[in-house]
Motif scaffolding. Structure first.
Motif, PDB file in Angstrom:
ATOM      1  N   GLN A  91       0.819  -1.208   0.000  1.00 25.44           N
ATOM      2  CA  GLN A  91       0.000   0.000   0.000  1.00 25.44           C
ATOM      3  C   GLN A  91       0.856   1.262   0.000  1.00 25.44           C
ATOM      4  O   GLN A  91       0.422   2.299  -0.522  1.00 25.44           O
ATOM      5  CB  GLN A  91      -0.941  -0.016   1.205  1.00 25.44           C
ATOM      6  CG  GLN A  91      -2.025  -1.082   1.092  1.00 25.44           C
ATOM      7  CD  GLN A  91      -2.803  -1.268   2.375  1.00 25.44           C
ATOM      8  OE1 GLN A  91      -2.654  -0.495   3.322  1.00 25.44           O
ATOM      9  NE2 GLN A  91      -3.628  -2.294   2.436  1.00 25.44           N
ATOM     10  N   ILE A  92       2.057   1.192   0.550  1.00 26.74           N
ATOM     11  CA  ILE A  92       2.973   2.338   0.451  1.00 26.74           C
ATOM     12  C   ILE A  92       3.317   2.589  -1.008  1.00 26.74           C
ATOM     13  O   ILE A  92       3.323   3.726  -1.492  1.00 26.74           O
ATOM     14  CB  ILE A  92       4.251   2.084   1.273  1.00 26.74           C
ATOM     15  CG1 ILE A  92       3.924   1.896   2.753  1.00 26.74           C
ATOM     16  CG2 ILE A  92       5.241   3.222   1.074  1.00 26.74           C
ATOM     17  CD1 ILE A  92       3.341   3.107   3.439  1.00 26.74           C
ATOM     18  N   GLY A  93       3.592   1.506  -1.737  1.00 22.51           N
ATOM     19  CA  GLY A  93       3.856   1.645  -3.165  1.00 22.51           C
ATOM     20  C   GLY A  93       2.654   2.194  -3.915  1.00 22.51           C
ATOM     21  O   GLY A  93       2.788   3.034  -4.817  1.00 22.51           O
ATOM     22  N   PHE A  94       1.461   1.749  -3.541  1.00 22.98           N
ATOM     23  CA  PHE A  94       0.247   2.275  -4.166  1.00 22.98           C
ATOM     24  C   PHE A  94       0.118   3.782  -3.932  1.00 22.98           C
ATOM     25  O   PHE A  94      -0.268   4.537  -4.828  1.00 22.98           O
ATOM     26  CB  PHE A  94      -0.979   1.576  -3.595  1.00 22.98           C
ATOM     27  CG  PHE A  94      -1.171   0.148  -4.065  1.00 22.98           C
ATOM     28  CD1 PHE A  94      -0.402  -0.384  -5.088  1.00 22.98           C
ATOM     29  CD2 PHE A  94      -2.137  -0.660  -3.477  1.00 22.98           C
ATOM     30  CE1 PHE A  94      -0.580  -1.697  -5.522  1.00 22.98           C
ATOM     31  CE2 PHE A  94      -2.332  -1.955  -3.908  1.00 22.98           C
ATOM     32  CZ  PHE A  94      -1.555  -2.481  -4.924  1.00 22.98           C
ATOM     33  N   ALA A  95       0.412   4.207  -2.710  1.00 23.26           N
ATOM     34  CA  ALA A  95       0.315   5.633  -2.389  1.00 23.26           C
ATOM     35  C   ALA A  95       1.291   6.449  -3.226  1.00 23.26           C
ATOM     36  O   ALA A  95       0.963   7.556  -3.684  1.00 23.26           O
ATOM     37  CB  ALA A  95       0.577   5.853  -0.901  1.00 23.26           C
ATOM     38  N   GLN A  96       2.488   5.914  -3.459  1.00 29.07           N
ATOM     39  CA  GLN A  96       3.461   6.618  -4.289  1.00 29.07           C
ATOM     40  C   GLN A  96       2.968   6.720  -5.737  1.00 29.07           C
ATOM     41  O   GLN A  96       3.111   7.756  -6.393  1.00 29.07           O
ATOM     42  CB  GLN A  96       4.802   5.895  -4.214  1.00 29.07           C
ATOM     43  CG  GLN A  96       5.445   5.963  -2.833  1.00 29.07           C
ATOM     44  CD  GLN A  96       6.615   4.998  -2.666  1.00 29.07           C
ATOM     45  OE1 GLN A  96       6.761   4.037  -3.424  1.00 29.07           O
ATOM     46  NE2 GLN A  96       7.453   5.248  -1.672  1.00 29.07           N
ATOM     47  N   GLU A  97       2.357   5.634  -6.223  1.00 32.66           N
ATOM     48  CA  GLU A  97       1.802   5.678  -7.579  1.00 32.66           C
ATOM     49  C   GLU A  97       0.650   6.663  -7.678  1.00 32.66           C
ATOM     50  O   GLU A  97       0.541   7.418  -8.658  1.00 32.66           O
ATOM     51  CB  GLU A  97       1.332   4.274  -7.985  1.00 32.66           C
ATOM     52  CG  GLU A  97       2.466   3.295  -8.221  1.00 32.66           C
ATOM     53  CD  GLU A  97       1.960   1.894  -8.533  1.00 32.66           C
ATOM     54  OE1 GLU A  97       2.685   1.151  -9.226  1.00 32.66           O
ATOM     55  OE2 GLU A  97       0.853   1.539  -8.085  1.00 32.66           O
ATOM     56  N   LEU A  98      -0.204   6.683  -6.671  1.00 32.12           N
ATOM     57  CA  LEU A  98      -1.309   7.644  -6.664  1.00 32.12           C
ATOM     58  C   LEU A  98      -0.778   9.069  -6.680  1.00 32.12           C
ATOM     59  O   LEU A  98      -1.319   9.945  -7.374  1.00 32.12           O
ATOM     60  CB  LEU A  98      -2.196   7.419  -5.439  1.00 32.12           C
ATOM     61  CG  LEU A  98      -3.358   8.388  -5.237  1.00 32.12           C
ATOM     62  CD1 LEU A  98      -4.281   8.401  -6.442  1.00 32.12           C
ATOM     63  CD2 LEU A  98      -4.138   8.040  -3.971  1.00 32.12           C
ATOM     64  N   GLY A  99       0.289   9.309  -5.941  1.00 30.70           N
ATOM     65  CA  GLY A  99       0.893  10.638  -5.944  1.00 30.70           C
ATOM     66  C   GLY A  99       1.360  11.048  -7.333  1.00 30.70           C
ATOM     67  O   GLY A  99       1.183  12.214  -7.738  1.00 30.70           O
ATOM     68  N   ARG A 100       1.940  10.103  -8.093  1.00 33.64           N
ATOM     69  CA  ARG A 100       2.377  10.416  -9.449  1.00 33.64           C
ATOM     70  C   ARG A 100       1.189  10.702 -10.367  1.00 33.64           C
ATOM     71  O   ARG A 100       1.261  11.566 -11.256  1.00 33.64           O
ATOM     72  CB  ARG A 100       3.231   9.271 -10.002  1.00 33.64           C
ATOM     73  CG  ARG A 100       4.610   9.190  -9.374  1.00 33.64           C
ATOM     74  CD  ARG A 100       5.530   8.272 -10.153  1.00 33.64           C
ATOM     75  NE  ARG A 100       5.205   6.857  -9.942  1.00 33.64           N
ATOM     76  CZ  ARG A 100       5.734   6.105  -8.988  1.00 33.64           C
ATOM     77  NH1 ARG A 100       6.611   6.633  -8.146  1.00 33.64           N
ATOM     78  NH2 ARG A 100       5.413   4.838  -8.874  1.00 33.64           N
ATOM     79  N   VAL A 101       0.085   9.986 -10.164  1.00 38.12           N
ATOM     80  CA  VAL A 101      -1.109  10.231 -10.971  1.00 38.12           C
ATOM     81  C   VAL A 101      -1.675  11.615 -10.661  1.00 38.12           C
ATOM     82  O   VAL A 101      -2.090  12.354 -11.567  1.00 38.12           O
ATOM     83  CB  VAL A 101      -2.164   9.134 -10.724  1.00 38.12           C
ATOM     84  CG1 VAL A 101      -3.475   9.478 -11.440  1.00 38.12           C
ATOM     85  CG2 VAL A 101      -1.650   7.774 -11.199  1.00 38.12           C
ATOM     86  N   VAL A 102      -1.689  12.002  -9.390  1.00 36.34           N
ATOM     87  CA  VAL A 102      -2.169  13.339  -9.011  1.00 36.34           C
ATOM     88  C   VAL A 102      -1.290  14.411  -9.645  1.00 36.34           C
ATOM     89  O   VAL A 102      -1.795  15.411 -10.189  1.00 36.34           O
ATOM     90  CB  VAL A 102      -2.193  13.487  -7.473  1.00 36.34           C
ATOM     91  CG1 VAL A 102      -2.472  14.937  -7.084  1.00 36.34           C
ATOM     92  CG2 VAL A 102      -3.242  12.557  -6.861  1.00 36.34           C
TER      93      VAL A 102
END
Length: 386
Positions: A245-256
């Motif tokens: 989920q930490i990795g998911f959060a980093q990916e979400l940050g890039r999408v934002v």
């Protein structure tokens, strides 16, 4: 009970953060990095008594380490299959001799493992496997013949734990055994990388042609492979889920960031999708923490891994789709320096989109997870088996 972190956990987090900050830059190749982790005592946290792991650590510190590792941009782990899947299984089901032989080598980072479960025609339906292991009593070995597929890290692994049929004519869950097979058997084991639509080859096909597995390397006893295999799958979605989920959060940050830079974030519908992704990721974290800290009964424990898989699989797919949406037409364009010598270079968001198409299949398809919840948790009638 609620899962929480203590001041001692905070101190442990600071120690882990500092060590990673010092060593990640010089990580080197993946095998050497595993040995570096082992020498520093970071492999085998929480394996319990027996002296097999590197340091004692309760559940909260295992979570802390997993989260800090994910945040540190450290290399992907080559040893996680041995550490997080096989080791807990050996501790639960292995003999003292098996623990003494294999656990220290995993904890030191000296031996890497892969998982021989899925087969062509028997991916999520693990009970449908056809790989056979015939006992050769005179040689003290089983001779393993068959094919495994989607085998992560098989090209790097020293060993493979293999689910195979040791009872001729057996079907479904019966007659299976959990074997530990050395991969260094030229002519008996062949590994073929599977090229994916991302252009990479994280997975492999593995062909066994009379490969040897020693009789004393059957975990849990002959014929008990299904019970051992199910126990292992219960470990698959434990602490590592929080690191994921930490990795998911980093990916979400890039999408934002991409949405802001392209102006897509000005669209209220897109903003709603981004907020929804953020909120659902928080829910997944709270659910994972609640599950880890719960003293739930066995029915709830059985259903928890399937619920988690259903949550993150489709969430991650939607994130990949959203990544393409906020990029607009440019999402379909390759890099400016594209050439015939490097024809398939993807940026991070393009890779996210393509790789995430498989999220609802690998690790147990959504259909299988729903069946598990329906039959084992809700007590609904069992699905007919052919």
């Amino acid at each position: 009970m609620d899962f929480g972190f203590t001041p001692e956990d905070a101190a442990f987090r600071a120690e882990a953060h500092a060590w990673l900050a010092e060593h990640v830059a010089g990580a080197g190749e993946r095998g050497a990095w595993e040995r570096t982790l082992g020498a520093a005592g970071w492999i085998g946290l929480g394996w319990g008594e027996g002296g097999y792991g590197n340091r004692p650590a309760g559940l909260s510190r295992q979570v802390v380490w997993a989260e800090e590792y994910a945040r540190s941009a450290a290399p992907p782990r080559s040893g996680h299959i041995g550490e997080n899947l096989l080791a807990p299984t050996l501790i639960a089901h292995g003999s003292d001799e098996q623990k003494s032989r294999f656990l220290p080598a995993i904890a030191s980072g000296d031996e890497l493992w892969c998982q021989g479960y899925s087969e062509p025609g028997a991916g999520s339906d693990l009970a449908g496997i056809r790989t056979e292991a015939v006992r050769d009593g005179d040689a003290g070995v089983y001779r393993v013949t068959g094919q495994k597929i989607w085998t992560s890290l098989a090209h790097e692994a020293d060993w493979c734990f293999v689910l195979a049929r040791t009872e001729a004519g057996s079907r479904r869950h019966r007659g299976l055994s959990f074997l530990l097979v050395p991969m260094d058997q030229p002519g008996r084991i062949e590994v073929r990388p599977i090229r994916q639509m991302t252009g990479t080859s994280e997975f492999n096909e593995v062909f066994f042609d009379g490969a040897h597995a020693r009789v004393e390397h059957v975990v849990g006893g002959e014929g008990n492979g299904w019970q051992v295999a199910m126990s292992l799958l219960g470990f698959e979605r434990g602490v590592s889920t929080l690191a994921q989920q930490i990795g998911f959060a980093q990916e979400l940050g890039r999408v934002v960031e991409a949405a802001v830079s392209t102006g897509a974030a000005d669209d209220p519908v897109v903003r709603d999708c981004l907020v929804r992704q953020w909120a659902e990721l928080r829910v997944m974290r709270w659910n994972a923490l609640r599950t880890l800290g719960s003293s739930a009964d066995q029915v709830q424990v059985q259903g928890a891994p399937s619920v988690a898989k259903l949550l993150w699989g489709r969430w991650h797919q939607r994130l990949g789709e959203l990544a393409m949406r906020v990029r607009g037409a440019g999402a379909a364009v390759g890099p400016a320096d594209w050439s015939a010598s490097a024809p398939y270079e993807l940026d991070a968001l393009q890779h996210l989109f393509l790789f995430s198409r498989a999220d609802t299949i690998y690790g147990g398809s959504d259909e299988v997870q729903r069946t598990i919840i329906a039959e084992r948790v809700l007590g609904l009638p069992r699905e007919p088996k052919g």
